[in-house]
Design an enzyme around this catalytic site. Structure first.
Site, PDB file in Angstrom:
ATOM      1  N   ASN A 250       0.868  -1.184   0.000  1.00 34.65           N
ATOM      2  CA  ASN A 250       0.000   0.000   0.000  1.00 34.65           C
ATOM      3  C   ASN A 250       0.903   1.231   0.000  1.00 34.65           C
ATOM      4  O   ASN A 250       1.435   1.633   1.037  1.00 34.65           O
ATOM      5  CB  ASN A 250      -0.876  -0.066   1.265  1.00 34.65           C
ATOM      6  CG  ASN A 250      -1.830   1.107   1.388  1.00 34.65           C
ATOM      7  OD1 ASN A 250      -1.721   2.104   0.656  1.00 34.65           O
ATOM      8  ND2 ASN A 250      -2.755   0.999   2.316  1.00 34.65           N
TER       9      ASN A 250
ATOM     10  N   ARG B 110      -2.683  -1.870  -3.391  1.00 31.64           N
ATOM     11  CA  ARG B 110      -3.736  -0.861  -3.283  1.00 31.64           C
ATOM     12  C   ARG B 110      -3.419   0.215  -4.312  1.00 31.64           C
ATOM     13  O   ARG B 110      -2.346   0.819  -4.267  1.00 31.64           O
ATOM     14  CB  ARG B 110      -3.753  -0.249  -1.889  1.00 31.64           C
ATOM     15  CG  ARG B 110      -4.807   0.821  -1.787  1.00 31.64           C
ATOM     16  CD  ARG B 110      -4.706   1.588  -0.497  1.00 31.64           C
ATOM     17  NE  ARG B 110      -5.778   2.569  -0.434  1.00 31.64           N
ATOM     18  CZ  ARG B 110      -5.760   3.582   0.398  1.00 31.64           C
ATOM     19  NH1 ARG B 110      -4.760   3.750   1.232  1.00 31.64           N
ATOM     20  NH2 ARG B 110      -6.750   4.442   0.406  1.00 31.64           N
TER      21      ARG B 110
ATOM     22  N   HIS C 108     -11.605   5.225  -0.860  1.00 28.45           N
ATOM     23  CA  HIS C 108     -11.766   4.376   0.333  1.00 28.45           C
ATOM     24  C   HIS C 108     -12.759   3.235   0.053  1.00 28.45           C
ATOM     25  O   HIS C 108     -13.413   2.745   0.971  1.00 28.45           O
ATOM     26  CB  HIS C 108     -12.301   5.167   1.552  1.00 28.45           C
ATOM     27  CG  HIS C 108     -11.357   6.177   2.111  1.00 28.45           C
ATOM     28  ND1 HIS C 108     -11.789   7.398   2.602  1.00 28.45           N
ATOM     29  CD2 HIS C 108     -10.023   6.169   2.270  1.00 28.45           C
ATOM     30  CE1 HIS C 108     -10.754   8.089   3.043  1.00 28.45           C
ATOM     31  NE2 HIS C 108      -9.659   7.358   2.854  1.00 28.45           N
TER      32      HIS C 108
ATOM     33  N   HIS D  56     -15.970   6.609   7.072  1.00 34.04           N
ATOM     34  CA  HIS D  56     -14.562   6.227   7.242  1.00 34.04           C
ATOM     35  C   HIS D  56     -13.818   7.484   7.678  1.00 34.04           C
ATOM     36  O   HIS D  56     -13.635   8.409   6.886  1.00 34.04           O
ATOM     37  CB  HIS D  56     -14.001   5.669   5.927  1.00 34.04           C
ATOM     38  CG  HIS D  56     -12.547   5.335   6.019  1.00 34.04           C
ATOM     39  ND1 HIS D  56     -12.078   4.036   6.063  1.00 34.04           N
ATOM     40  CD2 HIS D  56     -11.454   6.127   6.105  1.00 34.04           C
ATOM     41  CE1 HIS D  56     -10.757   4.057   6.181  1.00 34.04           C
ATOM     42  NE2 HIS D  56     -10.361   5.314   6.193  1.00 34.04           N
ATOM     43  N   LEU D  57     -13.408   7.514   8.954  1.00 31.69           N
ATOM     44  CA  LEU D  57     -12.811   8.732   9.512  1.00 31.69           C
ATOM     45  C   LEU D  57     -11.402   8.440  10.010  1.00 31.69           C
ATOM     46  O   LEU D  57     -11.201   7.927  11.112  1.00 31.69           O
ATOM     47  CB  LEU D  57     -13.668   9.242  10.684  1.00 31.69           C
ATOM     48  CG  LEU D  57     -15.177   9.383  10.399  1.00 31.69           C
ATOM     49  CD1 LEU D  57     -15.917   9.775  11.668  1.00 31.69           C
ATOM     50  CD2 LEU D  57     -15.426  10.385   9.287  1.00 31.69           C
TER      51      LEU D  57
ATOM     52  N   GLY E 287      -7.560  10.620   6.201  1.00 33.20           N
ATOM     53  CA  GLY E 287      -8.511  10.939   5.132  1.00 33.20           C
ATOM     54  C   GLY E 287      -9.891  10.527   5.608  1.00 33.20           C
ATOM     55  O   GLY E 287     -10.020   9.559   6.360  1.00 33.20           O
TER      56      GLY E 287
ATOM     57  N   ARG F 132      -6.761  18.085   4.736  1.00 36.41           N
ATOM     58  CA  ARG F 132      -7.503  18.416   3.510  1.00 36.41           C
ATOM     59  C   ARG F 132      -8.785  19.168   3.851  1.00 36.41           C
ATOM     60  O   ARG F 132      -9.480  18.816   4.809  1.00 36.41           O
ATOM     61  CB  ARG F 132      -7.860  17.135   2.750  1.00 36.41           C
ATOM     62  CG  ARG F 132      -6.686  16.556   1.971  1.00 36.41           C
ATOM     63  CD  ARG F 132      -7.036  15.229   1.340  1.00 36.41           C
ATOM     64  NE  ARG F 132      -6.463  14.121   2.075  1.00 36.41           N
ATOM     65  CZ  ARG F 132      -6.713  12.838   1.843  1.00 36.41           C
ATOM     66  NH1 ARG F 132      -7.551  12.487   0.894  1.00 36.41           N
ATOM     67  NH2 ARG F 132      -6.132  11.895   2.554  1.00 36.41           N
TER      68      ARG F 132
ATOM     69  N   ILE G  41     -10.396   7.579  13.773  1.00 34.58           N
ATOM     70  CA  ILE G  41     -11.310   8.425  14.557  1.00 34.58           C
ATOM     71  C   ILE G  41     -12.633   7.694  14.778  1.00 34.58           C
ATOM     72  O   ILE G  41     -13.157   7.639  15.900  1.00 34.58           O
ATOM     73  CB  ILE G  41     -11.557   9.774  13.825  1.00 34.58           C
ATOM     74  CG1 ILE G  41     -10.250  10.548  13.643  1.00 34.58           C
ATOM     75  CG2 ILE G  41     -12.572  10.613  14.580  1.00 34.58           C
ATOM     76  CD1 ILE G  41     -10.352  11.766  12.719  1.00 34.58           C
TER      77      ILE G  41
ATOM     78  N   GLU H  51      -8.665  -3.016   5.631  1.00 33.89           N
ATOM     79  CA  GLU H  51      -8.356  -2.800   4.217  1.00 33.89           C
ATOM     80  C   GLU H  51      -7.301  -3.781   3.703  1.00 33.89           C
ATOM     81  O   GLU H  51      -7.454  -4.373   2.635  1.00 33.89           O
ATOM     82  CB  GLU H  51      -7.876  -1.356   4.002  1.00 33.89           C
ATOM     83  CG  GLU H  51      -9.032  -0.370   3.998  1.00 33.89           C
ATOM     84  CD  GLU H  51      -8.580   1.073   3.957  1.00 33.89           C
ATOM     85  OE1 GLU H  51      -7.962   1.518   4.946  1.00 33.89           O
ATOM     86  OE2 GLU H  51      -8.831   1.743   2.952  1.00 33.89           O
TER      87      GLU H  51
HETATM   88  P1  AMP Z   1      -6.091   6.495  10.520  1.00 33.05           P
HETATM   89  O1  AMP Z   1      -5.685   7.345   9.346  1.00 33.05           O
HETATM   90  O2  AMP Z   1      -7.272   5.610  10.236  1.00 33.05           O
HETATM   91  O3  AMP Z   1      -4.950   5.766  11.169  1.00 33.05           O
HETATM   92  O4  AMP Z   1      -6.621   7.537  11.650  1.00 33.05           O
HETATM   93  C1  AMP Z   1      -5.796   8.530  12.171  1.00 33.05           C
HETATM   94  C2  AMP Z   1      -6.660   9.487  13.009  1.00 33.05           C
HETATM   95  O5  AMP Z   1      -7.331   8.753  14.048  1.00 33.05           O
HETATM   96  C3  AMP Z   1      -5.831  10.576  13.708  1.00 33.05           C
HETATM   97  O6  AMP Z   1      -6.502  11.823  13.578  1.00 33.05           O
HETATM   98  C4  AMP Z   1      -5.845  10.125  15.146  1.00 33.05           C
HETATM   99  O7  AMP Z   1      -5.724  11.189  16.061  1.00 33.05           O
HETATM  100  C5  AMP Z   1      -7.238   9.507  15.241  1.00 33.05           C
HETATM  101  N1  AMP Z   1      -7.397   8.695  16.439  1.00 33.05           N
HETATM  102  C6  AMP Z   1      -6.830   7.508  16.728  1.00 33.05           C
HETATM  103  N2  AMP Z   1      -7.181   7.132  17.986  1.00 33.05           N
HETATM  104  C7  AMP Z   1      -7.997   8.106  18.490  1.00 33.05           C
HETATM  105  C8  AMP Z   1      -8.675   8.315  19.717  1.00 33.05           C
HETATM  106  N3  AMP Z   1      -8.598   7.440  20.693  1.00 33.05           N
HETATM  107  N4  AMP Z   1      -9.405   9.453  19.861  1.00 33.05           N
HETATM  108  C9  AMP Z   1      -9.490  10.348  18.868  1.00 33.05           C
HETATM  109  N5  AMP Z   1      -8.873  10.218  17.683  1.00 33.05           N
HETATM  110  C10 AMP Z   1      -8.128   9.106  17.489  1.00 33.05           C
END
Ligand code: AMP
Length: 398
Positions: free
Chosen positions: A11, A92, A181, A207-208, A211, A240, A331, A384
């Protein structure tokens, strides 16, 4: 004991490379046995973290580009004697344009088509191409499969994917909504439908992560989504902007005396949560800063949740009925505060959070975090890499 076949998943992001190596257990499940992440490529702090058998090994690879990072990963797998067992490599690929609606074995024609999509995803697709060319070179004869971020959304109806711009922009330039995504939205919506044992399912997925995107999925088919021609559209993200007034580009370019490319670069890298808060692109950091009284961090979170709720509400018009809302990504999976603030804005659609289940991220309630009277709300861990491995295995087995 016979050795089990392995699937390698690669990826390649704009400044990172992730890999996972999977083998199949007796039940046919895919099990991740090694993984790694190279980050900050092109910078002095570039690093490669490798994980195998719960041990982590960190290599400093200062200034390494994608090619060096991938070569380092593949050298390691070869030295560990794993190359022979690899039966397929899943890549990916961010943008497949209108060429691809499913996983595809890569030959010269397919690679040319992927390269022709570089103009639509200039930050991502060229890195994907480097990854494909390297595995073709270092693992000759092994099948490479492309799994596209855009493929799942190729089912959108024209009413959802066409922009109201001159027709020739679509026919000659490919200007339309593609959505991204897709692997995550596909997986999460299918888990949600299974969890509720739905025969016909109208699912909203959010999906948070760094991105962010949302999608409307009906019976496993994507019918609308928030990202567009590029992954810059839609929700507020880490750096973004998400959707802005299309008139903004010219206004800002004129006022600042910069060109449109520079405006786009700012919308990609200096906007979103980072731009609003001037604190961080990282939601965890912002929640802490808000707790310490930082008003900009608080505003960034407020805008993030409001725009997310508004997008989810808008996507419901694509559903014949609303059965479940599913959260995923860093998130979506981990932040009870963001889920709560978003769902509180969606009461009009019949959503209500259960505070206890939400605070546990649904871990004690099969992922469900809604109150008894609410439309179901679910937290789903996205998978993923696992999905790419499964689709690669299916494709090479055909
Ligand atoms: P990802 O790109 O899926 O790895 O997600 C990254 C985002 O998830 C970042 O903004 C992190 O701060 C957020 N994140 C991970 N764990 C937590 C949490 N316990 N509370 C709030 N945001 C989180």
């Amino acid at each position: 004991m016979p050795t089990k076949p392995l699937i390698l998943v690669l990826n390649c992001g704009s400044s990172s490379v992730k890999f996972s190596l999977f083998d199949t257990d007796e039940t046919g499940e895919l099990l991740e046995i090694q993984s790694g992440l190279a980050e900050r490529l092109g910078q002095p702090e570039a690093q490669l973290k490798l994980r195998a058998k719960k041990e982590t090994d960190t290599l400093e690879i200062a200034e390494a580009d994608h090619e060096r990072a991938i070569t380092t990963i593949l050298d390691r797998l070869r030295d560990d004697g794993l190359f022979e067992r690899i039966v397929g490599i899943g890549h990916r690929v961010v943008h497949g344009g209108e060429f691809f609606s499913g996983p595809t074995t890569i030959d010269d024609d397919v690679l040319n088509q992927i390269e022709s999509c570089n103009r639509l995803a200039p930050l991502h697709n060229p890195a994907n191409v480097v990854g494909i060319q390297l595995t073709q070179k270092m693992l000759p004869g092994k099948p490479n499969v492309a799994v596209f971020d855009t493929a799942f959304h190729q089912t959108l109806p024209a009413s959802a994917y066409r922009y109201a711009v001159p027709n020739s922009w679509y026919t000659d330039l490919g200007v339309r909504k593609y959505g991204f995504h897709g692997t995550s939205h596909q997986y999460v919506s299918s888990v949600a439908a299974q969890q509720l044992d739905l025969q016909t399912a109208g699912v909203l997925t959010a999906h948070l992560g760094n991105g962010c995107s949302a999608a409307a999925v009906v019976n496993g088919t994507s019918v609308d989504t928030s990202m567009g021609l590029t992954p810059l559209d839609g929700l507020v993200m880490g750096t973004r902007s998400g959707s802005v007034d299309p008139g903004l580009h010219q206004y800002v370019a004129t006022q600042l005396g910069i060109d449109v490319a520079a405006v786009t670069a700012s919308l990609n890298a200096e906007s979103g949560l980072l731009g609003l808060s001037e604190v961080s692109n990282d939601m965890r950091t912002l929640i802490e800063a808000e707790g310490d009284g930082d008003v900009n961090a608080s505003l960034a979170i407020e805008v993030f949740c409001y725009r997310l709720a508004k997008e989810l509400a808008g996507l419901t018009v694509a559903l014949p009925h609303l059965d479940v809302l599913a959260f995923t990504g860093g998130i979506g999976e981990n932040s009870s505060a963001i889920r709560k603030r978003t769902v509180d804005l969606l009461g009009v659609l019949g959503f209500e959070i259960d505070d206890v289940a939400n605070s546990q991220n649904g871990s004690e309630s099969n992922g469900f975090i809604h109150a008894a009277s609410s439309v179901p709300i679910l937290v789903v861990e996205t998978a993923e890499e696992q999905m790419i491995a499964a689709q690669t295995l299916n494709t090479v087995a055909l």
